[in-house]
Design a protein around this motif. Structure first.
Motif, PDB file in Angstrom:
ATOM      1  N   ARG A 138       0.821  -1.211   0.000  1.00 27.89           N
ATOM      2  CA  ARG A 138       0.000   0.000   0.000  1.00 27.89           C
ATOM      3  C   ARG A 138       0.856   1.263   0.000  1.00 27.89           C
TER       4      ARG A 138
ATOM      5  N   LYS B 271      -9.258 -10.099  -1.623  1.00 27.27           N
ATOM      6  CA  LYS B 271      -8.214  -9.591  -0.750  1.00 27.27           C
ATOM      7  C   LYS B 271      -7.104  -8.892  -1.548  1.00 27.27           C
TER       8      LYS B 271
ATOM      9  N   LEU C  22      -8.214  -5.537  -2.832  1.00 29.74           N
ATOM     10  CA  LEU C  22      -8.392  -4.535  -1.775  1.00 29.74           C
ATOM     11  C   LEU C  22      -7.066  -4.190  -1.106  1.00 29.74           C
ATOM     12  N   GLN C  23      -6.154  -5.123  -1.070  1.00 28.33           N
ATOM     13  CA  GLN C  23      -4.826  -4.819  -0.530  1.00 28.33           C
ATOM     14  C   GLN C  23      -4.110  -3.806  -1.422  1.00 28.33           C
TER      15      GLN C  23
ATOM     16  N   LEU D 157     -19.710  -6.725  -5.158  1.00 28.31           N
ATOM     17  CA  LEU D 157     -19.205  -6.130  -3.897  1.00 28.31           C
ATOM     18  C   LEU D 157     -18.788  -4.676  -4.085  1.00 28.31           C
ATOM     19  N   ASP D 158     -18.925  -4.155  -5.296  1.00 24.38           N
ATOM     20  CA  ASP D 158     -18.560  -2.757  -5.564  1.00 24.38           C
ATOM     21  C   ASP D 158     -17.096  -2.480  -5.278  1.00 24.38           C
TER      22      ASP D 158
ATOM     23  N   PRO E 259     -13.780  -1.100  -6.111  1.00 21.30           N
ATOM     24  CA  PRO E 259     -13.516  -0.023  -7.084  1.00 21.30           C
ATOM     25  C   PRO E 259     -12.302  -0.307  -7.957  1.00 21.30           C
TER      26      PRO E 259
ATOM     27  N   LEU F  88     -17.281  -0.376   0.567  1.00 19.74           N
ATOM     28  CA  LEU F  88     -16.539  -0.264  -0.688  1.00 19.74           C
ATOM     29  C   LEU F  88     -17.177   0.758  -1.619  1.00 19.74           C
TER      30      LEU F  88
ATOM     31  N   ARG G 155     -10.993  -6.863   8.558  1.00 15.39           N
ATOM     32  CA  ARG G 155      -9.603  -7.315   8.699  1.00 15.39           C
ATOM     33  C   ARG G 155      -9.320  -8.419   7.674  1.00 15.39           C
TER      34      ARG G 155
ATOM     35  N   LEU H  64     -10.831  -9.320   4.784  1.00 20.27           N
ATOM     36  CA  LEU H  64     -10.865  -8.958   3.357  1.00 20.27           C
ATOM     37  C   LEU H  64      -9.963  -7.765   3.049  1.00 20.27           C
ATOM     38  N   ASP H  65      -9.302  -7.221   4.067  1.00 23.18           N
ATOM     39  CA  ASP H  65      -8.395  -6.087   3.854  1.00 23.18           C
ATOM     40  C   ASP H  65      -9.115  -4.869   3.290  1.00 23.18           C
ATOM     41  N   ILE H  66     -10.344  -4.659   3.750  1.00 19.45           N
ATOM     42  CA  ILE H  66     -11.057  -3.450   3.334  1.00 19.45           C
ATOM     43  C   ILE H  66     -10.369  -2.260   3.998  1.00 19.45           C
ATOM     44  N   PRO H  67      -9.955  -1.274   3.200  1.00 23.17           N
ATOM     45  CA  PRO H  67      -9.135  -0.198   3.753  1.00 23.17           C
ATOM     46  C   PRO H  67      -9.979   0.848   4.485  1.00 23.17           C
TER      47      PRO H  67
END
Lengths: 285, 285
Positions: free
Chosen positions: A16, A139, A142-143, A169-170, A172, B142, B167, B169-172
């Motif tokens: 990131r 993952k 999103l990471q 899941l939208d 982006p 998201l 945590r 799914l690493d959703i920021p």
């Protein structure tokens, strides 16, 4: 002068930080998720990614959750140094190579599942496979936070599952499919081709030949069931063992084609064993 | 002078455009997902969100997939104009109120499931509830791309499920839990309190009283099973009908406490019916 060594990120935080630095500089990023053991097919996806973004991250992660208990997780080929050199030569900017414990820390307990498109074909032949794929790809996307992600059409059902979950899941990110790389004799490039004996490798092009012949017969108006049966027979004549499937399906949702579907975009997909090696391929109809 | 009307986004595209504009101006954003029918408990979450970010988006979406077939989806209270006025008064910057078809368009087929923390308690009493919650919250987070999201401790198990999936799914996004708002007599504020008759409303504070007494008994060294049984008996004496559960669990993973867990942070959680209305509450031990 040799290429500079490719930078490697091993943690989400490092990945990131690099992507954030690019974005802060006004640059876009594309991701190419892979399981390593890279070949020209993967490199063509990296080059395609470069056309869609300023920077390219390739991930190499052999994801344990998408392998069945009797599949080839342990012997799946791994060669990070070789992969890094190939990625650098194709213009990749960063290799993301997380450990299993970075991806699935103690207590991990979330799964992404997709019904419909993930259920037939490899979904039926490999129970749990697409839940493993959908979860790890969610993952990775999103990471990374990339603007674009590129996946090969070689794994056509996987590509459609990913398109579906990203939309649902939208997430982006824009998904781009890259054409299947092929050897001169037509065999789809695959890391698993390394398992083939010389004799099996010589027989393997019967798979794309059967699919190409089937697609031509369908375009000429032949019945789907006849064409599927002919393709299976030709694979068995060429020395293939178990044929998991040869099926003509709707190109997007992979649903069975109804009687009025002559104008629906379709895809013919196959999975079959040559010795102990399971090969897959697909073509547009 | 009356407050200006609260801007409303009804599509993902409009929501993202507003959040992107804030980010381009260097501002951070917090999200407060709700099902509407707002009360002071929700507004305290909005005020908490303001402490964590420059801008606050509240979403109002009565999510059909988290209601069981015999639950109260159809009669769940809806009052968008009232909600918008309350949100504006609490300093919210944007109401996100998508339609069901914006959230679940034709062909939608993805589910996020969390094992472990989502399985006992409400997970057992309301099959499918937390899969519905996990999926819609993943989507909302998201869609919005907020830096922070605030959820109430009133739905304590939901909060732990959301912490886990974010945590995993690493959703920021950073998840912040907000304390339960309570009426003067101790009853946890809930949109479902509107279902209570006057007599039921008068009996309802027995729920927080039972949990507070149980927590005190546990701190004094009483046995978990005894305390749970006493709390259930006191609810029934106060006029509650079916008690789905009163249980002491580990505060983070909601696992049963082992014999050596006296020092583990714990939580006591309850769900019980008063007439036709199901009330939930929880407290730290």
């Amino acid at each position: 002068m040799p290429d500079a060594p490719l930078p490697v990120a091993r943690s989400v935080a490092d990945l990131r930080a690099q992507v954030a630095a690019w974005k802060a500089a006004g640059e876009t990023a594309a991701m190419v998720p892979t399981m390593g053991a890279l070949h020209d097919g993967h490199l063509s996806l990296v080059r395609l990614a470069r056309q869609h973004a300023d920077r390219v991250v390739a991930s190499v992660f052999v994801n344990p959750t998408q392998f069945g208990p009797n599949e080839d997780f342990d012997r799946y080929p791994r060669n990070e140094a070789g992969d890094a050199a190939l990625l650098a030569s194709a213009g990749c900017d960063l290799l993301y190579a997380p450990t299993v414990s970075e991806m699935y820390p103690q207590g991990f307990s979330t799964t992404v599942t997709v019904t419909g498109v993930s259920e037939p074909l490899d979904g039926a032949a490999r129970p749990g496979h697409f839940a493993g794929v959908a979860t790890v790809v969610s993952k990775l996307l999103l990471q990374c936070g990339a603007d674009v992600a590129v996946f090969g059409e070689k794994d056509y059902q996987q590509l459609q599952v990913i398109r579906r979950l990203v939309r649902d899941l939208d997430i982006p990110v824009r998904i781009v499919g890259g054409p299947t790389g092929r050897a001169e004799d037509g065999l789809a490039l695959s890391s698993r081709n390394a398992y083939l004996t010389d004799a099996e490798r010589a027989a393997a092009p019967a798979l794309p030949q059967a699919l190409r012949a089937a697609a031509e017969r369908l375009r000429a108006g032949a019945r789907v069931a006849d064409v599927e049966a002919e393709a299976i027979a030709s694979l068995q004549a060429a020395g293939f063992g178990k044929v998991d499937y040869v099926e003509v399906r709707g190109a997007e949702d992979l649903a069975r084609l109804g009687p009025d579907s002559a104008t629906t975009p379709a895809r013919i997909l196959a999975a079959a064993f040559l010795g102990k090696t399971r090969l897959i391929d697909n073509m547009p109809v």
